[in-house]
Design a protein around this motif. Structure first.
Motif, PDB file in Angstrom:
ATOM      1  N   ASP A  57     130.368   3.218 114.184  1.00  9.00           N
ATOM      2  CA  ASP A  57     131.351   3.629 113.971  1.00  9.00           C
ATOM      3  C   ASP A  57     131.897   2.970 112.049  1.00  9.00           C
ATOM      4  O   ASP A  57     132.442   2.079 112.351  1.00  9.00           O
ATOM      5  CB  ASP A  57     133.130   4.400 113.834  1.00  9.00           C
ATOM      6  N   GLY A  58     131.073   2.599 111.504  1.00 10.38           N
ATOM      7  CA  GLY A  58     131.071   2.004 109.940  1.00 10.38           C
ATOM      8  C   GLY A  58     130.558   3.189 108.670  1.00 10.38           C
ATOM      9  O   GLY A  58     129.676   4.121 108.289  1.00 10.38           O
ATOM     10  N   GLU A  59     130.837   2.260 107.804  1.00 10.55           N
ATOM     11  CA  GLU A  59     130.951   2.967 106.228  1.00 10.55           C
ATOM     12  C   GLU A  59     128.746   2.823 106.269  1.00 10.55           C
ATOM     13  O   GLU A  59     128.673   1.364 106.340  1.00 10.55           O
ATOM     14  CB  GLU A  59     131.353   2.680 105.093  1.00 10.55           C
ATOM     15  N   THR A  60     127.954   3.811 105.901  1.00 11.53           N
ATOM     16  CA  THR A  60     126.883   3.800 105.294  1.00 11.53           C
ATOM     17  C   THR A  60     126.457   3.084 103.708  1.00 11.53           C
ATOM     18  O   THR A  60     126.893   3.185 102.962  1.00 11.53           O
ATOM     19  CB  THR A  60     126.173   5.390 105.648  1.00 11.53           C
ATOM     20  N   PRO A  61     125.811   2.022 103.974  1.00 14.83           N
ATOM     21  CA  PRO A  61     125.733   1.065 103.255  1.00 14.83           C
ATOM     22  C   PRO A  61     125.159   1.626 102.105  1.00 14.83           C
ATOM     23  O   PRO A  61     124.142   2.915 102.148  1.00 14.83           O
ATOM     24  CB  PRO A  61     124.802   0.024 103.541  1.00 14.83           C
ATOM     25  N   GLU A  62     125.458   1.426 100.921  1.00 13.11           N
ATOM     26  CA  GLU A  62     124.948   1.892  99.742  1.00 13.11           C
ATOM     27  C   GLU A  62     123.804   1.783  99.446  1.00 13.11           C
ATOM     28  O   GLU A  62     123.365   0.882  99.762  1.00 13.11           O
ATOM     29  CB  GLU A  62     125.655   1.891  98.853  1.00 13.11           C
ATOM     30  N   ARG A  63     122.853   3.095  99.225  1.00 15.85           N
ATOM     31  CA  ARG A  63     120.819   2.286  98.902  1.00 15.85           C
ATOM     32  C   ARG A  63     121.085   2.032  97.635  1.00 15.85           C
ATOM     33  O   ARG A  63     120.739   3.701  96.675  1.00 15.85           O
ATOM     34  CB  ARG A  63     120.628   3.597  99.425  1.00 15.85           C
ATOM     35  N   PRO A  64     119.928   1.419  97.018  1.00 19.43           N
ATOM     36  CA  PRO A  64     119.448   0.627  95.787  1.00 19.43           C
ATOM     37  C   PRO A  64     118.384   1.733  95.252  1.00 19.43           C
ATOM     38  O   PRO A  64     117.684   2.677  95.882  1.00 19.43           O
ATOM     39  CB  PRO A  64     120.063  -0.955  95.983  1.00 19.43           C
ATOM     40  N   THR A  65     118.604   2.011  93.645  1.00 20.92           N
ATOM     41  CA  THR A  65     117.342   2.404  93.181  1.00 20.92           C
ATOM     42  C   THR A  65     116.376   1.415  93.158  1.00 20.92           C
ATOM     43  O   THR A  65     116.806   0.327  92.732  1.00 20.92           O
ATOM     44  CB  THR A  65     118.854   3.021  92.236  1.00 20.92           C
ATOM     45  N   ALA A  66     115.571   2.450  93.485  1.00 18.30           N
ATOM     46  CA  ALA A  66     114.449   0.762  93.452  1.00 18.30           C
ATOM     47  C   ALA A  66     113.674   1.078  91.883  1.00 18.30           C
ATOM     48  O   ALA A  66     113.354   1.854  91.261  1.00 18.30           O
ATOM     49  CB  ALA A  66     112.925   1.940  93.681  1.00 18.30           C
ATOM     50  N   ARG A  67     112.849  -0.082  91.341  1.00 18.73           N
ATOM     51  CA  ARG A  67     112.079  -0.305  90.337  1.00 18.73           C
ATOM     52  C   ARG A  67     111.346   0.693  89.509  1.00 18.73           C
ATOM     53  O   ARG A  67     110.835   1.657  91.125  1.00 18.73           O
ATOM     54  CB  ARG A  67     111.482  -1.377  89.845  1.00 18.73           C
ATOM     55  N   THR A  68     110.911   0.920  89.023  1.00 16.39           N
ATOM     56  CA  THR A  68     110.049   1.643  88.176  1.00 16.39           C
ATOM     57  C   THR A  68     108.794   0.958  87.153  1.00 16.39           C
ATOM     58  O   THR A  68     108.129   1.763  86.462  1.00 16.39           O
ATOM     59  CB  THR A  68     110.525   3.036  87.610  1.00 16.39           C
ATOM     60  N   ASP A  69     108.662   0.149  86.905  1.00 20.67           N
ATOM     61  CA  ASP A  69     107.772  -0.822  86.367  1.00 20.67           C
ATOM     62  C   ASP A  69     107.159  -1.764  87.048  1.00 20.67           C
ATOM     63  O   ASP A  69     106.168  -1.904  86.797  1.00 20.67           O
ATOM     64  CB  ASP A  69     108.696  -1.779  85.338  1.00 20.67           C
ATOM     65  N   GLU A  70     106.360  -0.665  88.537  1.00 22.49           N
ATOM     66  CA  GLU A  70     105.440  -1.508  88.635  1.00 22.49           C
ATOM     67  C   GLU A  70     104.074  -1.132  87.920  1.00 22.49           C
ATOM     68  O   GLU A  70     103.904  -0.598  86.961  1.00 22.49           O
ATOM     69  CB  GLU A  70     104.667   0.137  90.220  1.00 22.49           C
TER      70      GLU A  70
END
Length: 264
Positions: A144-157
């Motif tokens: 039981d623990g807080e779900t880590p925040e999901r980072p936003t991916a780059r879009t400059d590929e």
């Protein structure tokens, strides 16, 4: 063959070309590997099995903690990051020896609660020469623990490709790597016990796709790779493999970054 002490494990395997061709098929590649062929990067993960009888398994389907991997008193574990140095070609059909050592154990408290980190180093030799060195960072968490925040991916590929993941692919990759972790095939367990949205795509499977793409983009064999898992990708999903000037990442269906890597 397995030889193990409290902090060292030695495994020997003959790198069966048929198993490598099965991985090529699973990844949608042409089946080309024969005895003596150079194995693509990261294919060593389908070798060096350490099968354990049912009574030696933990609740998650992995070998129970407290043997080679220490028991940190935290029930959930996952592969968080890795680094590889490719010294020479790894050949199919040739005996290889892998020596693994625990290099470090640390504890800290994060937003999701108590955490423990274990770093493992693996050195693989063929014909007496080290051909590959690998470091794996494993993280242990409480239930039981807080779900880590999901980072936003780059879009400059500058290059991208889409990969589809389904239950069959997850099953075949689990079988080839002898990975019994239930989050990859047991939906009730993945959802109710480890609190994922659905079955989880293997982190190493994402890393495998990134390395194959990276080698193709560089136009030469890889010499070094570092990667880090940043958010889970759950089945059934598609993901976008992205590349820009030596950096690679996996963008999930909602724009989240699932993995990042640097290659040369």
């Amino acid at each position: 063959m397995t030889v193990q002490t409290s902090s060292t494990q030695s495994l020997t395997d003959i790198l069966d070309p048929a198993r490598a061709r099965a991985l090529q098929a699973t990844l949608g590649m042409e089946q080309t590997i024969e005895s003596g062929s150079t194995l693509p990067p990261f294919f060593h993960h389908i070798y060096f099995w350490d099968p354990q009888p049912p009574e030696n398994l933990g609740r998650d389907g992995h070998p129970a903690l407290g043997g080679f991997l220490p028991d940190m008193g935290l029930p959930r574990r996952m592969w968080a990051a890795g680094r590889l140095l490719f010294h020479a070609n790894l050949r199919a059909g040739v005996q290889a020896d892998k020596v693994s050592n625990i290099e470090g154990v640390t504890r800290k408290t994060g937003r999701s609660g108590p955490l423990a980190f274990v770093r493992v180093r693996h050195d693989i030799r063929q014909r007496g020469t080290v051909v590959l060195s690998e470091w794996q960072d494993l993280v242990y968490r409480e239930d039981d623990g807080e779900t880590p925040e999901r980072p936003t991916a780059r879009t400059d590929e500058t290059h991208s490709q889409t990969v589809e993941f389904d239950r069959t692919t997850l099953f075949r990759y689990s079988a080839l790597t002898f990975n019994g972790h239930r989050i990859h095939y047991d939906r009730p367990y993945a959802r109710r016990v480890e609190k994922y949205d659905d079955l989880v795509v293997h982190g190493p499977l994402l890393a495998q796709h990134l390395m194959l793409m990276g080698e193709a983009q560089l136009g030469k064999p890889l010499t070094e790779v570092t990667y880090r898992a940043t958010a889970p990708l759950c089945e059934p999903q598609s993901a976008t493999l992205c590349w820009a000037d030596g950096a690679a990442w996996v963008r999930g269906p909602k724009g989240e970054q699932c993995m990042e890597a640097v290659m040369r």
